[in-house]
Design an enzyme around this catalytic site. Structure first.
Site, PDB file in Angstrom:
ATOM      1  N   GLU A   1     -31.849 112.143   7.478  1.00  0.00           N
ATOM      2  CA  GLU A   1     -32.579 111.934   8.731  1.00  0.00           C
ATOM      3  C   GLU A   1     -31.984 112.765   9.861  1.00  0.00           C
ATOM      4  OE1 GLU A   1     -32.689 107.588   9.122  1.00  0.00           O
ATOM      5  OE2 GLU A   1     -34.461 107.533   7.824  1.00  0.00           O
TER       6      GLU A   1
ATOM      7  N   ASP B   1     -36.537 101.757   1.575  1.00  0.00           N
ATOM      8  CA  ASP B   1     -35.865 101.420   2.822  1.00  0.00           C
ATOM      9  C   ASP B   1     -36.157  99.994   3.270  1.00  0.00           C
ATOM     10  OD1 ASP B   1     -34.418 101.655   5.111  1.00  0.00           O
ATOM     11  OD2 ASP B   1     -35.847 102.935   6.166  1.00  0.00           O
TER      12      ASP B   1
ATOM     13  N   GLU C   1     -35.395  94.602  10.247  1.00  0.00           N
ATOM     14  CA  GLU C   1     -36.131  95.791  10.707  1.00  0.00           C
ATOM     15  C   GLU C   1     -37.589  95.796  10.237  1.00  0.00           C
ATOM     16  OE1 GLU C   1     -34.326  99.472   9.514  1.00  0.00           O
ATOM     17  OE2 GLU C   1     -36.015 100.656  10.224  1.00  0.00           O
TER      18      GLU C   1
HETATM   19  O1  GCW Z   1     -34.446 102.448   7.923  1.00  0.00           O
HETATM   20  C1  GCW Z   1     -33.905 103.501   8.575  1.00  0.00           C
HETATM   21  C2  GCW Z   1     -33.851 103.053   9.998  1.00  0.00           C
HETATM   22  C3  GCW Z   1     -32.942 103.906  10.810  1.00  0.00           C
HETATM   23  C4  GCW Z   1     -31.581 103.892  10.154  1.00  0.00           C
HETATM   24  C5  GCW Z   1     -31.725 104.442   8.740  1.00  0.00           C
HETATM   25  C6  GCW Z   1     -30.417 104.399   7.977  1.00  0.00           C
HETATM   26  C7  GCW Z   1     -29.449 103.969  11.200  1.00  0.00           C
HETATM   27  O2  GCW Z   1     -35.145 103.065  10.512  1.00  0.00           O
HETATM   28  O3  GCW Z   1     -32.892 103.384  12.109  1.00  0.00           O
HETATM   29  O4  GCW Z   1     -30.643 104.616  10.884  1.00  0.00           O
HETATM   30  O5  GCW Z   1     -32.647 103.672   8.036  1.00  0.00           O
HETATM   31  O6  GCW Z   1     -30.229 103.440   7.260  1.00  0.00           O
HETATM   32  O7  GCW Z   1     -29.620 105.302   8.108  1.00  0.00           O
END
Ligand code: GCW
Length: 843
Positions: free
Chosen positions: A313, A392, A420
């Protein structure tokens, strides 16, 4: 309520509780939730009786900050629950006593220690000695004693006897950590309970009371490490002045046996270190990390380690120099090694610019494809930190196949306590049953029975490190996670990490008793609400393993079904006219299923074997495909969304049965959350059902979808000032439209045309985070309700995040009555309204 207000209230309560509760009346004293499951509220006299013979003398065989905490906690707990003051003696008392001792010291007392106990093991034992009763709280190391004290107090709080006590427990795995995604400016990524308890304005906060109290909570459930800054970290974390600030957090953690760890930025040698490279194979870079680790350990001698998110990311990583993840992990691990630190390397590595047009592309493959080939190349103090599912933290995912694919690498499972994708602590979603399913899943590694809990704890392949990491993201809200009942997830994470063989129901019951007391209706109701909450949430948000159908680009909160399609993020469900689902088979799909060992792969590869709840994760099927349940896929989607939403309509009513049995502030706060959740579940239900109806073209066999008796669309009302506007995405408003007030004040009016009687009136409006609009509901000329749109939902637009229901119950209506909404917008909150729904009164 601010933190300080919370503390004041807590103290007032404590004093009041003492005055009232010294008479041992059941306490429904106002509480903030700050004390969580460590309230030590007075037991009722009947329950307290069984502890009447508890010795009042306490002897501690040695001294250390952790033992001081243990001893003080014991005194505090016994005083709170039993009203008895323990006396700490400096020598072994001749008569009855509670003795706190390490296993090493047991021989001096003429007792034997368990053979080869792991660190943190504890023993609670009632022993008769020279005619006196001794209650032994012994442990492997000081942490073992501390955990023993908490276990002992837990017994009392939950009303279990201590007569013939003989309980020994060992932590299942050495790693039991939380990660906090706190930013140095005080914000928290995916945090839903206020700002950081650690940081503000680029500094560690001056008053660390909150951090200290958090460490106590963590210790009470056996957590032994905590990473305080976000994995999306700021390189400044590693500057010399900041290390000294972090050392202050480590200092307040230490007495509770919680070791600090820090997330680091891989480019630090260049970004803050003055080098012109961060190539992990460059000797200068290795030397820089070594010197940095030495510097940190001078300030924080017991640092637990580093956590690294690299090449993920947008974070920089070893790919910048065409190096491997093992090269990156090892250079850091070698710097930590002399100090006994661990390096956690996150396996959450994937390409977020993937071409969605290519049906063979698959984000779910990424972790395994990146790390399986490197098995055996990581140093012994590297731990791969692997999210439990391959995507995720969705409401339903299969277990990550990578967890079963590493025989020569330490691993830890990453679970998400902060909700989340599961309602962000506005919806109740008790996640322990989901985690339990994951931990009990047999991945058949090497063809053997290998449960995830054994793989991650290092038991299967005899690894030196491994365990459990939970992303917690507690904040400054008095009750830590924003929703009083969400704390069951933090509690449950710790309890499962210590003992994954506990059942989710047992954990729920234990937590409820400690958090709300032992009153039977309270325990029964809360446990059943907790246990029903994840299945209900799954039902109204995400079908058959297709993922949470949320807006995946922004807030990850309300419905946003198409947001996962036609972009590079790879959370595709591939719904279209022909059907839905990702084909991940080996035969015709992305081949993801081939990442499992054959025995597990067989479960998923064929449509015949694939369990319904993961069908759309593994296969693309027509809408009319028949599930094992006998329903078609499309009818299941409709039914499950109606079932899930109906289930949570019962939550507020069931909670109301507890009025007077729970202190007022927590009762009211949870009731408000349940009322909100019940309304938002309907937003979810309708958005998902409408979208799937339009996409599949197949109507609901039960005739519910698109037909809403009693619903009056705002755009069909008589409008004064209001204008009709389309809502994006269309499925998040009934009929795709809402009314918006672009004048200083507006009204929307209609006449009731049904049968006279008592009705519940629901006004569906949009509470945007762009101002505080005001609403009045006037029925037959009388004010029925007045409210402000002052929530802080995660959007400033009318959509699935902001759509909110105001329910007004038991209103007498006569045919022809006028129903009018008067609204005043504020700033960019245009007092948008979707519809009004009238239903015969329910309660
Ligand atoms: O699910 C995603 C989240 C991000 C997070 C990432 C991760 C900290 O939306 O906010 O970043 O995973 O786990 O690195």
């Amino acid at each position: 309520m601010s933190y300080h207000d919370g503390l004041m209230l807590r103290r007032t309560c404590a004093i009041a509780a003492f005055a009232i509760c010294s008479a041992f009346m059941p306490s429904v004293c106002a509480e903030t939730g700050y004390d969580a499951w460590l309230r030590y509220a007075p037991l009722d006299p009947a329950a307290a009786k069984q502890y009447a013979r508890l010795p009042v003398a306490v002897f501690v065989s040695s001294g250390s900050p952790v033992l001081e905490s243990a001893q003080a906690e014991l005194v505090r707990g016994v005083r709170g629950m039993l009203g008895k003051t323990l006396h700490v003696e400096s020598r072994m008392p001749a008569g009855d006593a509670i003795v706190l001792a390490t296993f090493d010291a047991l021989a001096e007392l003429g007792l034997s220690a368990p053979p080869e106990p792991v660190e943190g093991t504890y023993l609670l034992k009632a022993v008769e000695r020279k005619g006196s009763s001794m209650l032994l709280i012994a442990g492997a190391g000081d942490r073992g004693i501390l955990y023993g004290v908490f276990a002992f107090l837990r017994r009392i709080a939950t009303g279990r006897g201590i007569e013939h006590l003989d309980e020994q427990e060992s932590p299942y795995a050495p790693v039991r950590w939380t990660n906090e995604w706190d930013n140095l400016d005080g914000s928290i990524e995916r945090g839903y309970a206020g700002r950081s308890i650690f940081f503000d304005g680029g500094q560690v906060v001056p008053d660390l009371t909150r951090a200290l109290d958090y460490a106590r909570l963590l210790a009470s459930i056996g957590i032994n490490g905590c990473t305080v800054n976000s994995v999306n970290t700021d390189p400044r974390t590693l500057t010399s002045p900041f290390i000294l600030e972090l050392a202050r957090i480590a200092d307040v953690f230490r007495p509770w046996g919680v070791r600090l760890s820090m997330a680091i930025d891989f480019s630090s040698p260049k970004s803050i270190g003055g080098l012109d490279t961060f190539d992990p194979l460059d000797p200068q870079v290795a030397a820089w990390w070594k010197q940095k680790a030495d510097e940190i350990y001078r300030a924080i001698p017991d640092l637990a380690g580093f956590v690294l998110k690299a090449d993920s990311e947008g974070r920089l990583g070893p790919s910048a120099y065409s190096r491997s993840h093992a090269d990156a992990a090892n250079v850091l691990a070698r710097a930590l090694k002399p100090h006994g630190g661990l390096l956690f390397y996150r396996a959450f590595v994937y390409d977020h610019h993937m071409d969605w047009r290519n049906p063979k592309n698959d984000r779910a493959r990424a972790a395994y494809d990146s790390f399986h080939p490197l098995d055996g190349q990581f140093d012994d103090n590297v731990v791969l930190q692997i999210k439990h599912g391959p995507i995720d933290f969705q409401v339903r995912e299969p277990v990550s196949p990578l967890l079963g694919a590493l025989e020569h690498t330490n691993e830890a499972i990453e679970l998400q306590i902060t909700q989340e994708y599961t309602g962000q602590q506005r919806h109740l979603c008790y996640l322990v049953p989901m985690w339990k399913e994951v931990l009990d899943f047999d991945l058949h590694a090497s063809g053997q029975v290998t449960y995830v809990k054994d793989l991650v704890s290092g038991r299967t392949f005899h690894r030196p490190a491994g365990g459990f990491v939970g992303v917690a993201n507690v904040g400054l809200d008095a009750n830590w996670l924003g929703h009083d009942l969400a704390m069951a997830n933090l509690y449950g994470f710790g309890r499962l990490a210590f003992d994954p063989n506990l059942s989710p129901r047992e954990i729920a019951e234990e937590w409820t008793r400690m958090t709300f007391g032992n009153d039977a209706p309270v325990v029964e109701t809360i446990v059943s609400l907790l246990m029903e909450s994840w299945p209900a949430y799954e039902n109204y948000t995400g079908p058959l393993g297709a993922g949470t159908l949320t807006d995946i680009i922004q807030a990850h909160y309300g419905p946003g079904i198409e947001s996962s399609e036609r972009n590079g993020w790879g959370q595709w469900h591939r719904a279209g006219a022909d059907g839905i689902g990702m084909d991940r088979t080996v035969a015709t799909g992305t081949g993801f299923i081939g990442q499992y060992w054959p025995e597990a792969a067989r479960l998923y590869e064929s449509l015949e074997n694939c369990p319904d709840d993961l069908l759309l994760f593994m296969h693309h099927v027509p809408w009319t495909h028949l599930l094992h349940s006998g329903k078609t896929v499309i009818q299941h989607i409709y039914d499950s969304h109606y079932d899930g939403a109906a289930r949570v309509q019962t939550f507020p009513e069931r909670w109301q049965e507890l009025k007077g049995r729970i202190d007022e502030p927590r009762y009211e706060a949870v009731l408000a959350k349940f009322e909100y959740q019940a309304g938002h579940a309907i937003v979810w239900r309708d958005a998902v059902c409408d979208w799937f109806f339009r996409t599949s073209g197949i109507p609901d066999a039960q005739g519910r979808v698109g037909h809403h008796p009693g619903r009056v669309e705002a755009e069909s009302m008589t409008l004064d000032g209001y204008t009709v506007e389309p809502v994006t995405p269309w499925e998040t408003a009934s009929g795709g439209k809402a009314i918006s007030c672009l004048r200083p004040a507006c009204t929307a009016t209609f006449r009731f045309e049904g049968k006279s009687g008592t009705y519940d009136i629901a006004v569906q409006y949009f509470d945007e985070n762009a101002g505080v609009a005001r609403y009045k509901l006037i029925v037959a000329g009388k004010m029925a309700a007045e409210w402000l749109a002052n929530d802080t939902l995660p959007s400033d637009q009318p959509n699935g995040h902001t759509s909110t229901r105001k329910s007004v119950r038991g209103i007498l209506l006569h045919a022809g009555d006028e129903i009018r909404i008067e609204a005043k917008p504020d700033a960019k909150d245009h007092a948008d309204i979707d519809y009004v729904e009238l239903t015969p009164a329910r309660r």
